[in-house]
Write a protein that holds these residues in place. Sequence first.
Motif, PDB file in Angstrom:
ATOM      1  N   ILE A  91      14.791  -3.313  -2.406  1.00  0.00           N
ATOM      2  CA  ILE A  91      13.386  -3.393  -2.785  1.00  0.00           C
ATOM      3  C   ILE A  91      12.818  -1.981  -2.798  1.00  0.00           C
ATOM      4  CG2 ILE A  91      12.525  -3.848  -0.425  1.00  0.00           C
ATOM      5  CD1 ILE A  91      10.489  -5.835  -1.885  1.00  0.00           C
ATOM      6  N   ASN A  92      12.146  -1.657  -3.891  1.00  0.00           N
ATOM      7  CA  ASN A  92      11.485  -0.356  -4.015  1.00  0.00           C
ATOM      8  C   ASN A  92      10.317  -0.325  -3.036  1.00  0.00           C
ATOM      9  OD1 ASN A  92       9.863   1.790  -4.767  1.00  0.00           O
ATOM     10  ND2 ASN A  92      10.331   1.572  -6.950  1.00  0.00           N
ATOM     11  N   GLN A  93      10.398   0.587  -2.081  1.00  0.00           N
ATOM     12  CA  GLN A  93       9.422   0.598  -0.978  1.00  0.00           C
ATOM     13  C   GLN A  93       8.008   0.910  -1.444  1.00  0.00           C
ATOM     14  OE1 GLN A  93      10.077  -0.512   2.117  1.00  0.00           O
ATOM     15  NE2 GLN A  93      12.114  -0.987   1.361  1.00  0.00           N
ATOM     16  N   SER A  94       7.879   1.514  -2.627  1.00  0.00           N
ATOM     17  CA  SER A  94       6.533   1.841  -3.100  1.00  0.00           C
ATOM     18  C   SER A  94       6.146   0.981  -4.303  1.00  0.00           C
ATOM     19  CB  SER A  94       6.458   3.319  -3.449  1.00  0.00           C
ATOM     20  OG  SER A  94       7.427   3.609  -4.432  1.00  0.00           O
ATOM     21  N   SER A  95       6.824  -0.165  -4.468  1.00  0.00           N
ATOM     22  CA  SER A  95       6.581  -0.968  -5.664  1.00  0.00           C
ATOM     23  C   SER A  95       5.322  -1.814  -5.544  1.00  0.00           C
ATOM     24  CB  SER A  95       7.792  -1.866  -5.933  1.00  0.00           C
ATOM     25  OG  SER A  95       7.939  -2.801  -4.886  1.00  0.00           O
ATOM     26  N   LYS A  96       4.764  -2.146  -6.709  1.00  0.00           N
ATOM     27  CA  LYS A  96       3.641  -3.090  -6.800  1.00  0.00           C
ATOM     28  C   LYS A  96       4.045  -4.445  -6.214  1.00  0.00           C
ATOM     29  CE  LYS A  96       0.295  -1.225  -9.617  1.00  0.00           C
ATOM     30  NZ  LYS A  96       0.321   0.054  -8.893  1.00  0.00           N
ATOM     31  N   LEU A  97       5.310  -4.801  -6.401  1.00  0.00           N
ATOM     32  CA  LEU A  97       5.788  -6.087  -5.891  1.00  0.00           C
ATOM     33  C   LEU A  97       5.702  -6.131  -4.369  1.00  0.00           C
ATOM     34  CD1 LEU A  97       7.247  -8.845  -6.344  1.00  0.00           C
ATOM     35  CD2 LEU A  97       9.391  -7.599  -6.007  1.00  0.00           C
ATOM     36  N   LYS A  98       6.177  -5.080  -3.720  1.00  0.00           N
ATOM     37  CA  LYS A  98       6.141  -5.039  -2.254  1.00  0.00           C
ATOM     38  C   LYS A  98       4.690  -5.118  -1.766  1.00  0.00           C
ATOM     39  CE  LYS A  98       8.144  -2.700   1.738  1.00  0.00           C
ATOM     40  NZ  LYS A  98       7.175  -1.785   2.371  1.00  0.00           N
ATOM     41  N   GLU A  99       3.815  -4.376  -2.419  1.00  0.00           N
ATOM     42  CA  GLU A  99       2.379  -4.427  -2.082  1.00  0.00           C
ATOM     43  C   GLU A  99       1.832  -5.843  -2.197  1.00  0.00           C
ATOM     44  OE1 GLU A  99      -0.244  -1.893  -4.437  1.00  0.00           O
ATOM     45  OE2 GLU A  99       1.080  -0.205  -3.991  1.00  0.00           O
ATOM     46  N   ALA A 100       2.203  -6.524  -3.291  1.00  0.00           N
ATOM     47  CA  ALA A 100       1.690  -7.885  -3.542  1.00  0.00           C
ATOM     48  C   ALA A 100       2.255  -8.874  -2.523  1.00  0.00           C
ATOM     49  CB  ALA A 100       2.036  -8.316  -4.965  1.00  0.00           C
ATOM     50  N   LEU A 101       3.528  -8.706  -2.161  1.00  0.00           N
ATOM     51  CA  LEU A 101       4.134  -9.587  -1.151  1.00  0.00           C
ATOM     52  C   LEU A 101       3.443  -9.396   0.196  1.00  0.00           C
ATOM     53  CD1 LEU A 101       7.933  -9.184  -2.056  1.00  0.00           C
ATOM     54  CD2 LEU A 101       6.560 -11.256  -2.363  1.00  0.00           C
ATOM     55  N   GLU A 102       3.160  -8.148   0.535  1.00  0.00           N
ATOM     56  CA  GLU A 102       2.492  -7.870   1.810  1.00  0.00           C
ATOM     57  C   GLU A 102       1.061  -8.410   1.803  1.00  0.00           C
ATOM     58  OE1 GLU A 102       5.135  -3.944   3.025  1.00  0.00           O
ATOM     59  OE2 GLU A 102       3.191  -3.655   2.055  1.00  0.00           O
ATOM     60  N   ARG A 103       0.398  -8.289   0.659  1.00  0.00           N
ATOM     61  CA  ARG A 103      -0.975  -8.781   0.525  1.00  0.00           C
ATOM     62  C   ARG A 103      -1.023 -10.317   0.699  1.00  0.00           C
ATOM     63  NH1 ARG A 103      -2.369  -8.209  -5.275  1.00  0.00           N
ATOM     64  NH2 ARG A 103      -1.299 -10.211  -5.341  1.00  0.00           N
ATOM     65  N   ASP A 104      -0.072 -11.021   0.063  1.00  0.00           N
ATOM     66  CA  ASP A 104      -0.170 -12.488   0.004  1.00  0.00           C
ATOM     67  C   ASP A 104       0.640 -13.221   1.072  1.00  0.00           C
ATOM     68  OD1 ASP A 104      -1.925 -12.264  -2.113  1.00  0.00           O
ATOM     69  OD2 ASP A 104      -0.325 -12.282  -3.612  1.00  0.00           O
ATOM     70  N   PHE A 105       1.617 -12.541   1.684  1.00  0.00           N
ATOM     71  CA  PHE A 105       2.444 -13.219   2.697  1.00  0.00           C
ATOM     72  C   PHE A 105       2.465 -12.468   4.037  1.00  0.00           C
ATOM     73  CE2 PHE A 105       4.245 -14.292  -1.478  1.00  0.00           C
ATOM     74  CZ  PHE A 105       4.144 -15.676  -1.449  1.00  0.00           C
ATOM     75  N   GLY A 106       1.787 -11.335   4.123  1.00  0.00           N
ATOM     76  CA  GLY A 106       1.755 -10.579   5.371  1.00  0.00           C
ATOM     77  C   GLY A 106       2.798  -9.483   5.413  1.00  0.00           C
ATOM     78  N   SER A 107       4.047  -9.836   5.072  1.00  0.00           N
ATOM     79  CA  SER A 107       5.136  -8.855   5.020  1.00  0.00           C
ATOM     80  C   SER A 107       6.252  -9.432   4.160  1.00  0.00           C
ATOM     81  CB  SER A 107       5.679  -8.580   6.436  1.00  0.00           C
ATOM     82  OG  SER A 107       6.330  -9.734   6.933  1.00  0.00           O
ATOM     83  N   VAL A 108       7.196  -8.570   3.788  1.00  0.00           N
ATOM     84  CA  VAL A 108       8.333  -9.040   2.989  1.00  0.00           C
ATOM     85  C   VAL A 108       9.156 -10.037   3.808  1.00  0.00           C
ATOM     86  CG1 VAL A 108      10.456  -8.343   1.804  1.00  0.00           C
ATOM     87  CG2 VAL A 108       8.391  -6.953   1.582  1.00  0.00           C
TER      88      VAL A 108
END
Length: 195
Positions: free
Chosen positions: A90-107
């Motif tokens: 997982i790209n640590q600076s990706s939009k996806l990681k940000e969105a996962l953290e926003r909606d689920f708390g953490s990856v």
Amino acid sequence: MFQQNDLPYNMDALDPHISKETLEYHYGKHHAGYVKKLNAAIEGGEYASQSIEDIITNSREKKDMGVFNNAAQHWNHDFYWNSLSPDSDINQSSKLKEALERDFGSVDSFKEKFNASAAGNFGSGWTWLVQKTDGSLDIVNTSNAETTVGTDQTALLTCDVWEHAYYIDYRNARPDYLKNYWEIVNWDFAQANLK
Ligand code: MN3
């Protein structure tokens, strides 16, 4: 006539998480079987000139299940092969990681929720990471061949929880298959599907 796309990796590339033998059966027999049945079902009829997405949407509406099941399973399997990769980072600076953290708390918390959903998806089906029309991410289960195509959800990732996806490697232990899914998930594909 529809044809299977080539797998995006070699048959042994996902071993030991998913074995070559599983892919030989899953891609080579199960997925191939859906494509063959789909082609037979649409030959010479109204669906013959339609895109796979249109066939799925139209046959769902008409409850034309022989066409729907095989068309949806063809699309779902293509999407599943692309959801997997031998290079799972997982790209640590990706939009996806940000969105996962926003909606689920953490990856990690997302993975736990996804696996709980997938473990509880009764019988045969699919578990999806989707993006909703408001941009937020969600986890949804579908049964049998049912798919996100033609819904207002955009699929980012999927996991096939039909027994044929894991029985050779894990027997009946779906949770073990789900645990290993994260070793071979294609985060770049999920990121690319994000709107
Ligand atoms: Mn399958």
